[in-house]
Scaffold this motif. Sequence first.
Motif, PDB file in Angstrom:
ATOM      1  N   ILE A 185       0.858  -1.180   0.000  1.00 56.45           N
ATOM      2  CA  ILE A 185       0.000   0.000   0.000  1.00 56.45           C
ATOM      3  C   ILE A 185       0.898   1.236   0.000  1.00 56.45           C
ATOM      4  N   TYR A 186       0.741   2.067  -1.016  1.00 57.48           N
ATOM      5  CA  TYR A 186       1.455   3.348  -1.088  1.00 57.48           C
ATOM      6  C   TYR A 186       0.487   4.440  -0.642  1.00 57.48           C
ATOM      7  N   GLU A 187       0.952   5.305   0.254  1.00 61.80           N
ATOM      8  CA  GLU A 187       0.107   6.389   0.766  1.00 61.80           C
ATOM      9  C   GLU A 187       0.870   7.704   0.716  1.00 61.80           C
ATOM     10  N   LEU A 188       0.199   8.720   0.192  1.00 64.05           N
ATOM     11  CA  LEU A 188       0.781  10.054   0.088  1.00 64.05           C
ATOM     12  C   LEU A 188       0.099  10.971   1.096  1.00 64.05           C
ATOM     13  N   TYR A 189       0.891  11.606   1.967  1.00 67.39           N
ATOM     14  CA  TYR A 189       0.354  12.441   3.035  1.00 67.39           C
ATOM     15  C   TYR A 189       0.848  13.876   2.925  1.00 67.39           C
ATOM     16  N   ASP A 190      -0.048  14.801   3.248  1.00 64.41           N
ATOM     17  CA  ASP A 190       0.306  16.184   3.529  1.00 64.41           C
ATOM     18  C   ASP A 190       0.123  16.351   5.033  1.00 64.41           C
ATOM     19  N   GLY A 191       1.234  16.234   5.779  1.00 64.76           N
ATOM     20  CA  GLY A 191       1.124  16.159   7.229  1.00 64.76           C
ATOM     21  C   GLY A 191       0.447  14.862   7.623  1.00 64.76           C
ATOM     22  N   THR A 192      -0.713  14.964   8.267  1.00 68.85           N
ATOM     23  CA  THR A 192      -1.480  13.764   8.637  1.00 68.85           C
ATOM     24  C   THR A 192      -2.637  13.497   7.674  1.00 68.85           C
ATOM     25  N   LYS A 193      -2.807  14.359   6.683  1.00 71.59           N
ATOM     26  CA  LYS A 193      -3.919  14.218   5.746  1.00 71.59           C
ATOM     27  C   LYS A 193      -3.536  13.290   4.593  1.00 71.59           C
ATOM     28  N   LEU A 194      -4.319  12.219   4.414  1.00 67.11           N
ATOM     29  CA  LEU A 194      -4.078  11.278   3.326  1.00 67.11           C
ATOM     30  C   LEU A 194      -4.577  11.876   2.011  1.00 67.11           C
ATOM     31  N   LEU A 195      -3.656  12.083   1.064  1.00 64.39           N
ATOM     32  CA  LEU A 195      -4.012  12.670  -0.235  1.00 64.39           C
ATOM     33  C   LEU A 195      -4.338  11.609  -1.278  1.00 64.39           C
ATOM     34  N   GLN A 196      -3.627  10.494  -1.221  1.00 59.22           N
ATOM     35  CA  GLN A 196      -3.786   9.478  -2.269  1.00 59.22           C
ATOM     36  C   GLN A 196      -3.315   8.137  -1.735  1.00 59.22           C
ATOM     37  N   GLN A 197      -3.984   7.082  -2.166  1.00 64.81           N
ATOM     38  CA  GLN A 197      -3.586   5.724  -1.787  1.00 64.81           C
ATOM     39  C   GLN A 197      -3.585   4.841  -3.031  1.00 64.81           C
TER      40      GLN A 197
END
Length: 249
Positions: A185-197
């Motif tokens: 699972i790849y997850e992109l975060y801005d701080g603690t906010k999940l932008l994309q998975q």
Amino acid sequence: MGITQNYYGSLCTEMYEILHKEAPQDELEFYLSYAEKEMKILEPLCGSGRFLIPFLERGYDIKGIDLSTEMLAKLNEKAPNAKVFQKDILEYDSAEKYDYIFISSGSVSLFTDMDLCKRILHKMKELLKKDGKFVFAVDTIADKCLNDTDYKTSISVKTKEGYTLVLKIKNYYYEKTRTQYSPSIYELYDGTKLLQQERMDFQTHLYKLGEIEPYLKGIGFSKINVYSSYDKKIAENNLSEMFLYECSF
């Protein structure tokens, strides 16, 4: 995005570019050692070009194939004039034969369906000139991972935009088929906010010494050398984490 086996999507490609933008020098030198300037060279599974581009920069006539549009987009950003094709290998048709074909980084192990793998190897033989060289690497049973009960964060990197890109993996190994399963699972975060998975069904076949040689001989390769290192040390056991095959007919 749905889960696709061994397909390098946008987040996977971005992490790959951060971690593996350039080829390891010893591995690059190994593949370059077979190349000569007058040769027609093909690199299937060329990805974002970390091997193909150094070949181009040295003046070699090389073409590439990859199924991932995301990986090829990265390659084209770096080398707009590269001759690359977005195709399944088995659907690639070429009137010309190649003097040298190589598949780097253990990528042949991605074909965990052994019937499909045999068809891929046969395709390489069809694309090769008589006395040409087909060189490739596979992962071995020495690469076997311990089984996990749940996903674990494997890697965390920063993107150029300042976001955090995280890779979570759950490993388990199926002995009967020697398949290493590593759903990711790849997850992109801005701080603690999940932008994309993005999910990836990553699988590899882990080889034993002597396993693939009968396939290669069966499709017509008469000269096969198996190495355990980039300095071309002959493989003698299953302790090496890769086998490097040099094939011709």
